[in-house]
Design a protein around this motif. Structure first.
Motif, mmCIF file in Angstrom:
data_model
loop_
_atom_site.group_PDB
_atom_site.id
_atom_site.type_symbol
_atom_site.label_atom_id
_atom_site.label_comp_id
_atom_site.label_asym_id
_atom_site.label_seq_id
_atom_site.Cartn_x
_atom_site.Cartn_y
_atom_site.Cartn_z
ATOM 1 N N SER A 152 47.768 34.138 44.057
ATOM 2 C CA SER A 152 49.052 34.613 43.531
ATOM 3 C C SER A 152 49.962 33.323 43.056
ATOM 4 N N ALA A 153 49.816 32.187 44.010
ATOM 5 C CA ALA A 153 50.467 30.836 43.576
ATOM 6 C C ALA A 153 49.844 30.300 42.327
ATOM 7 N N LEU A 154 48.509 30.475 42.074
ATOM 8 C CA LEU A 154 47.812 29.845 40.939
ATOM 9 C C LEU A 154 48.176 30.663 39.705
ATOM 10 N N GLN A 155 48.485 31.948 40.017
ATOM 11 C CA GLN A 155 48.987 32.902 38.719
ATOM 12 C C GLN A 155 50.513 32.437 38.343
ATOM 13 N N GLU A 156 51.212 32.093 39.526
ATOM 14 C CA GLU A 156 52.606 31.442 38.974
ATOM 15 C C GLU A 156 52.825 30.396 38.560
ATOM 16 N N ARG A 157 51.554 29.520 38.674
ATOM 17 C CA ARG A 157 51.511 28.399 37.841
ATOM 18 C C ARG A 157 50.888 28.411 36.635
ATOM 19 N N GLY A 158 50.586 29.646 36.343
ATOM 20 C CA GLY A 158 50.102 29.803 34.999
ATOM 21 C C GLY A 158 48.644 29.961 34.383
ATOM 22 N N ALA A 159 47.719 29.885 35.729
ATOM 23 C CA ALA A 159 46.400 30.139 35.786
ATOM 24 C C ALA A 159 46.004 31.390 35.394
ATOM 25 N N PRO A 160 44.856 31.544 34.440
ATOM 26 C CA PRO A 160 44.525 32.883 34.010
ATOM 27 C C PRO A 160 43.574 33.384 35.090
ATOM 28 N N CYS A 161 44.130 34.126 36.147
ATOM 29 C CA CYS A 161 42.880 34.558 37.075
ATOM 30 C C CYS A 161 43.542 35.871 37.775
ATOM 31 N N PHE A 162 42.504 36.691 38.190
ATOM 32 C CA PHE A 162 42.881 37.610 39.184
ATOM 33 C C PHE A 162 41.717 37.921 40.294
ATOM 34 N N PHE A 163 42.010 38.575 41.385
ATOM 35 C CA PHE A 163 41.089 38.910 42.296
ATOM 36 C C PHE A 163 40.565 40.266 42.643
ATOM 37 N N THR A 164 39.632 40.547 43.130
ATOM 38 C CA THR A 164 39.107 41.702 43.558
ATOM 39 C C THR A 164 38.096 41.891 44.949
ATOM 40 N N ILE A 165 38.395 42.766 45.849
ATOM 41 C CA ILE A 165 37.556 42.579 47.046
ATOM 42 C C ILE A 165 36.978 43.888 47.171
ATOM 43 N N ASP A 166 35.587 43.724 47.881
ATOM 44 C CA ASP A 166 34.654 45.134 48.028
ATOM 45 C C ASP A 166 34.711 45.384 49.416
ATOM 46 N N ALA A 167 33.782 46.147 49.678
ATOM 47 C CA ALA A 167 33.704 46.506 51.284
ATOM 48 C C ALA A 167 33.170 45.312 52.228
ATOM 49 N N GLY A 168 33.818 44.272 52.225
ATOM 50 C CA GLY A 168 33.581 42.847 52.836
ATOM 51 C C GLY A 168 34.710 42.142 52.828
ATOM 52 N N PRO A 169 34.657 40.759 53.391
ATOM 53 C CA PRO A 169 35.717 39.911 53.428
ATOM 54 C C PRO A 169 35.788 38.963 52.213
ATOM 55 N N HIS A 170 34.705 38.898 51.374
ATOM 56 C CA HIS A 170 34.956 37.934 50.156
ATOM 57 C C HIS A 170 35.569 38.360 49.053
ATOM 58 N N VAL A 171 36.248 37.405 48.511
ATOM 59 C CA VAL A 171 36.895 37.720 47.416
ATOM 60 C C VAL A 171 36.459 37.142 45.988
ATOM 61 N N LYS A 172 36.515 37.861 44.995
ATOM 62 C CA LYS A 172 35.862 37.563 43.733
ATOM 63 C C LYS A 172 36.985 37.290 42.816
ATOM 64 N N VAL A 173 36.926 36.183 42.237
ATOM 65 C CA VAL A 173 38.362 35.814 41.321
ATOM 66 C C VAL A 173 37.645 35.848 39.826
ATOM 67 N N PHE A 174 38.313 36.317 38.935
ATOM 68 C CA PHE A 174 38.018 36.406 37.657
ATOM 69 C C PHE A 174 38.604 35.442 36.767
ATOM 70 N N THR A 175 38.222 34.803 35.868
ATOM 71 C CA THR A 175 39.185 34.019 34.963
ATOM 72 C C THR A 175 38.432 33.772 33.852
ATOM 73 N N ARG A 176 39.217 33.039 32.876
ATOM 74 C CA ARG A 176 38.551 32.706 31.662
ATOM 75 C C ARG A 176 37.626 31.730 31.806
ATOM 76 N N PRO A 177 36.544 31.618 30.873
ATOM 77 C CA PRO A 177 35.656 30.616 30.897
ATOM 78 C C PRO A 177 36.390 29.187 30.884
ATOM 79 N N GLU A 178 37.447 28.777 30.195
ATOM 80 C CA GLU A 178 37.793 27.513 29.919
ATOM 81 C C GLU A 178 38.614 27.097 31.322
ATOM 82 N N ALA A 179 39.006 28.005 32.177
ATOM 83 C CA ALA A 179 39.599 27.781 33.285
ATOM 84 C C ALA A 179 38.969 27.777 34.589
#
Ligand code: PMV
Length: 315
Positions: free
Chosen positions: A257-284
């Motif tokens: 959330s903090a990175l998004q506020e600073r303009g980073a193109p990213c978002f998260f998803t979480i599956d049936a476990g505690p790890h977080v997968k963060v999607f972004t654009r290749p250049e970032a």
């Protein structure tokens, strides 16, 4: 001897919950990306006549649940081909099994393709996906490459990686196996969560919005919708007493959330476990990977791009 390769996939809009009846059909539609760079390699052969199936995973004889689920698929393939005989199968993941990447998705997609080809069934991707879904619904999506939907019994490739190139950074936050496996977690959620009816009602709306955002190449809406789907899935499970998050999971979500506020193109998803997968654009991806690796509790960050579906590599 048939050799195949398949890759894990990560859902943007989540599958959680099963329809009543046979066939392991998801109760809600989902949208995923199939990954590149992390692979399951499976070799299968079939010997006519009597004999026991053998199934080796990571070089060791499979046992327990893994063996039972594989043999259930072997039985379906024997029944479909009308042949009697035994399978000899070896499967190897080149990514750590406790990485939080659904090895069951790539594993069963590879197994469905390898075993059908080994008995001489030259099925379409749709039929292979139908077989894979019966073992692990998300495996139906790994049969296809790029962006894939699974709606009821129907899995389909809807866009290529080039349509909207993304990089996924898998933030690993624990080494142990997950507490509540997905099937058990879903069934308990369906039985106990007072929010499950709302999830069933709302998930198709989120899915339609994500598919439209993908078609429009709208990174921001796709990201927001993915996060909404994730949070609603986890809230629904939480209301049944199932919590997949740990301290690091929360810290990563806050950092994203903090990175998004600073303009980073990213978002998260979480599956049936505690790890977080963060999607972004290749250049970032480089800068983001450094930021995420520095979050306390992140053990390591695995990086993957979007890849191909399950395929035969040697026969
Ligand atoms: O197909 P399964 O049993 O591995 O369940 C997958 C469930 C989630 O990963 C949480 C969501 C999804 O759509 O992949």
């Amino acid at each position: 001897m048939i050799s195949v390769v398949a890759h894990p996939n990560i859902a943007l809009t989540k599958y959680w919950g099963k329809r009543a009846g046979e066939g392991n059909v998801p109760a809600v539609p989902s949208l995923s990306v199939t990954l590149a760079g992390l692979s399951t390699r499976t070799r299968a052969s079939f010997r006519e006549g009597a004999g026991e199936d053998t199934f080796r995973l990571q070089g060791l004889p499979a046992e327990g649940d893994a063996l039972r689920r594989a043999v259930a698929m072997f039985d379906r393939v024997r029944a479909a081909s009308g042949r009697t005989g035994a399978f000899e199968v070896e499967s190897h993941n080149d990514f750590p099994t406790a990485s939080g990447l659904a090895s069951s998705a790539s594993g069963f997609a590879a197994l469905a393709l390898a075993t059908t080809r080994a008995v001489g069934l030259d099925w379409s991707q749709a039929r292979v996906a139908d077989l894979a879904r019966r073992s692990s619904a998300s495996a139906a999506r790994s049969v296809f490459g790029g962006y894939v939907t699974l709606e009821g019994e129907h899995a389909e490739h809807i866009a290529s990686a080039e349509h909207l190139p993304l990089v996924v950074l898998v933030c690993v936050t624990s080494e142990g196996p997950k507490d509540v496996p997905s099937t058990g977690g879903m069934l308990r959620t369906q039985e106990k969560s007072p929010l499950f009816a709302h999830w069933l009602d709302h998930a198709p709306t989120l899915h339609a919005r994500a598919v439209k955002a993908l078609r429009d190449r709208d990174f921001a809406v796709l990201g927001r919708t993915t996060e909404e789907s994730t949070l609603l899935m986890h809230a629904t499970a939480l209301a049944a007493g199932i919590l997949y998050w740990n301290e690091a999971t929360k810290r990563i979500v806050t950092s994203v959330s903090a990175l998004q506020e600073r303009g980073a193109p990213c978002f998260f998803t979480i599956d049936a476990g505690p790890h977080v997968k963060v999607f972004t654009r290749p250049e970032a991806a480089d800068a983001l990977e450094r930021n995420l690796a520095a979050v306390p509790g992140v053990l390591r960050v695995l990086r993957a791009s979007i890849g191909e579906g399950a395929r035969v590599v040697a026969s």
